[in-house]
Design a protein around this motif. Structure first.
Motif, PDB file in Angstrom:
ATOM      1  N   LEU A   5     -34.611  -8.988-101.885  1.00 19.56           N
ATOM      2  CA  LEU A   5     -33.929 -10.216-101.475  1.00 19.56           C
ATOM      3  C   LEU A   5     -33.627 -10.094 -99.988  1.00 19.56           C
ATOM      4  CD1 LEU A   5     -31.012 -12.054-103.199  1.00 19.56           C
ATOM      5  CD2 LEU A   5     -30.786 -11.376-100.815  1.00 19.56           C
ATOM      6  N   LEU A   6     -33.967 -11.130 -99.215  1.00 16.58           N
ATOM      7  CA  LEU A   6     -33.697 -11.157 -97.777  1.00 16.58           C
ATOM      8  C   LEU A   6     -32.582 -12.145 -97.482  1.00 16.58           C
ATOM      9  CD1 LEU A   6     -37.216 -11.385 -96.068  1.00 16.58           C
ATOM     10  CD2 LEU A   6     -35.703  -9.419 -96.143  1.00 16.58           C
ATOM     11  N   ALA A   7     -31.580 -11.729 -96.739  1.00 17.16           N
ATOM     12  CA  ALA A   7     -30.502 -12.637 -96.339  1.00 17.16           C
ATOM     13  C   ALA A   7     -30.285 -12.529 -94.834  1.00 17.16           C
ATOM     14  CB  ALA A   7     -29.213 -12.310 -97.088  1.00 17.16           C
ATOM     15  N   ASP A   8     -30.562 -13.626 -94.133  1.00 16.65           N
ATOM     16  CA  ASP A   8     -30.369 -13.698 -92.684  1.00 16.65           C
ATOM     17  C   ASP A   8     -30.195 -15.160 -92.339  1.00 16.65           C
ATOM     18  OD1 ASP A   8     -31.005 -13.819 -89.750  1.00 16.65           O
ATOM     19  OD2 ASP A   8     -31.383 -11.680 -90.067  1.00 16.65           O
ATOM     20  N   ARG A  14     -35.746 -14.462 -90.587  1.00 19.07           N
ATOM     21  CA  ARG A  14     -35.916 -14.258 -92.034  1.00 19.07           C
ATOM     22  C   ARG A  14     -37.375 -14.465 -92.439  1.00 19.07           C
ATOM     23  NH1 ARG A  14     -32.476 -17.844 -93.492  1.00 19.07           N
ATOM     24  NH2 ARG A  14     -33.881 -19.424 -94.308  1.00 19.07           N
ATOM     25  N   GLY A  15     -37.976 -15.534 -91.919  1.00 17.50           N
ATOM     26  CA  GLY A  15     -39.378 -15.813 -92.237  1.00 17.50           C
ATOM     27  C   GLY A  15     -40.312 -14.734 -91.727  1.00 17.50           C
ATOM     28  N   ALA A  16     -40.040 -14.224 -90.514  1.00 16.47           N
ATOM     29  CA  ALA A  16     -40.882 -13.162 -89.953  1.00 16.47           C
ATOM     30  C   ALA A  16     -40.772 -11.883 -90.782  1.00 16.47           C
ATOM     31  CB  ALA A  16     -40.480 -12.892 -88.505  1.00 16.47           C
ATOM     32  N   MET A  17     -39.543 -11.551 -91.214  1.00 13.17           N
ATOM     33  CA  MET A  17     -39.368 -10.354 -92.037  1.00 13.17           C
ATOM     34  C   MET A  17     -40.066 -10.522 -93.380  1.00 13.17           C
ATOM     35  SD  MET A  17     -35.587  -8.734 -91.287  1.00 13.17           S
ATOM     36  CE  MET A  17     -34.642 -10.121 -91.855  1.00 13.17           C
ATOM     37  N   ALA A  18     -39.943 -11.714 -93.968  1.00 13.10           N
ATOM     38  CA  ALA A  18     -40.602 -11.967 -95.257  1.00 13.10           C
ATOM     39  C   ALA A  18     -42.113 -11.845 -95.120  1.00 13.10           C
ATOM     40  CB  ALA A  18     -40.206 -13.350 -95.780  1.00 13.10           C
ATOM     41  N   ILE A  27     -44.263  -4.073-102.011  1.00  9.14           N
ATOM     42  CA  ILE A  27     -43.011  -4.804-101.796  1.00  9.14           C
ATOM     43  C   ILE A  27     -43.239  -6.293-102.015  1.00  9.14           C
ATOM     44  CG2 ILE A  27     -41.250  -5.452-100.083  1.00  9.14           C
ATOM     45  CD1 ILE A  27     -41.643  -2.697 -98.786  1.00  9.14           C
ATOM     46  N   GLU A  28     -42.332  -6.921-102.761  1.00  8.84           N
ATOM     47  CA  GLU A  28     -42.406  -8.367-103.005  1.00  8.84           C
ATOM     48  C   GLU A  28     -41.057  -8.995-102.675  1.00  8.84           C
ATOM     49  OE1 GLU A  28     -43.161 -11.539-106.662  1.00  8.84           O
ATOM     50  OE2 GLU A  28     -42.874  -9.405-107.110  1.00  8.84           O
ATOM     51  N   VAL A  29     -41.051  -9.971-101.787  1.00  8.15           N
ATOM     52  CA  VAL A  29     -39.826 -10.707-101.476  1.00  8.15           C
ATOM     53  C   VAL A  29     -39.645 -11.768-102.558  1.00  8.15           C
ATOM     54  CG1 VAL A  29     -38.648 -12.190 -99.818  1.00  8.15           C
ATOM     55  CG2 VAL A  29     -40.048 -10.284 -99.008  1.00  8.15           C
ATOM     56  N   VAL A  30     -38.588 -11.606-103.356  1.00  2.21           N
ATOM     57  CA  VAL A  30     -38.381 -12.500-104.507  1.00  2.21           C
ATOM     58  C   VAL A  30     -37.345 -13.585-104.243  1.00  2.21           C
ATOM     59  CG1 VAL A  30     -39.123 -10.779-106.202  1.00  2.21           C
ATOM     60  CG2 VAL A  30     -36.694 -10.907-105.551  1.00  2.21           C
ATOM     61  N   ALA A  31     -36.572 -13.449-103.156  1.00  2.00           N
ATOM     62  CA  ALA A  31     -35.561 -14.463-102.841  1.00  2.00           C
ATOM     63  C   ALA A  31     -35.176 -14.354-101.370  1.00  2.00           C
ATOM     64  CB  ALA A  31     -34.319 -14.284-103.716  1.00  2.00           C
ATOM     65  N   GLU A  32     -34.775 -15.499-100.808  1.00  2.00           N
ATOM     66  CA  GLU A  32     -34.281 -15.545 -99.433  1.00  2.00           C
ATOM     67  C   GLU A  32     -32.977 -16.326 -99.432  1.00  2.00           C
ATOM     68  OE1 GLU A  32     -37.061 -16.696 -96.363  1.00  2.00           O
ATOM     69  OE2 GLU A  32     -38.759 -16.086 -97.614  1.00  2.00           O
TER      70      GLU A  32
END
Length: 201
Positions: A5-8, A14-18, A27-32
């Protein structure tokens, strides 16, 4: 796959990190999330293995959210990721249960590596920040002194602070005086500057 989960609050960051993490095969980004309030509902919905939290976000900051995640989803490991590598933030993050603390100006590959290491049960800390936290000492402010100084940093008067925190003006002045003394400052503005520089606010 390591579910993240990414929180920024900065959508571009946030989009660049995802996008960067999306290139990793494990690694899978499952939520922002863009605010602190969005993190816990998103985490409950997606059950991430690792939450990557910015320290400063609108509403609940990342340090507060880290403690909430520790209590609500203890299996979710937290990595703080911030532009502000301040010793006080590091100390408060570790107290809130974070397993990692990285700064955004680190090389991109360090982020994926930190996620993997934290997921495997290790602790990951920026070495420069860890050294600074040892030399700067612990946060000397009480929670109430921090609240009063934060309000002063935002330009509130003694009367405003007293009304907002349901305190007398004299009590507010006492807390401000204590904060000035504990930070070895000579003015309220200097106390704010020192506290912010050390991550105590």
């Amino acid at each position: 796959m390591i579910r993240v989960l990414l929180a920024d609050d900065q959508a571009m960051v946030r989009g660049a990190m995802a996008a960067m993490l999306g290139l990793e095969r494990d690694i899978e980004v499952v939520a922002e999330a863009g605010t602190g309030e969005e993190v816990l509902p998103a985490a409950r919905r997606t059950r991430p293995d690792v939450a990557l939290l910015d320290v400063q976000m609108p509403g609940a900051d990342g340090l507060t959210v880290a403690a909430e995640l520790r209590d609500a989803l203890p299996a979710c490991r937290v990595v703080m990721c911030t532009t502000f590598g301040r010793p006080g933030y590091y100390t408060r993050a570790m107290a809130a249960g974070a397993a990692g603390f990285v700064v955004k100006d680190a090389p991109p590959e360090h982020l994926a590596d930190a996620i993997r290491r934290v997921h495997s049960g290790l602790r990951v800390v920026d070495p420069v920040l860890a050294a600074q936290s040892r030399t700067s000492g612990p946060d000397p402010l009480t929670e109430r002194e921090r609240e009063v100084l934060q309000a002063a940093a935002e330009g509130a008067t003694v009367a405003d602070i007293a009304a907002a925190l349901h305190l007398s003006g004299g009590t507010v002045r006492n807390h401000l005086s204590a904060a000035i003394s504990k930070t070895n400052a000579t003015t309220r503005a200097e106390a704010v500057h020192i506290a912010e520089r050390n991550g105590w606010l």
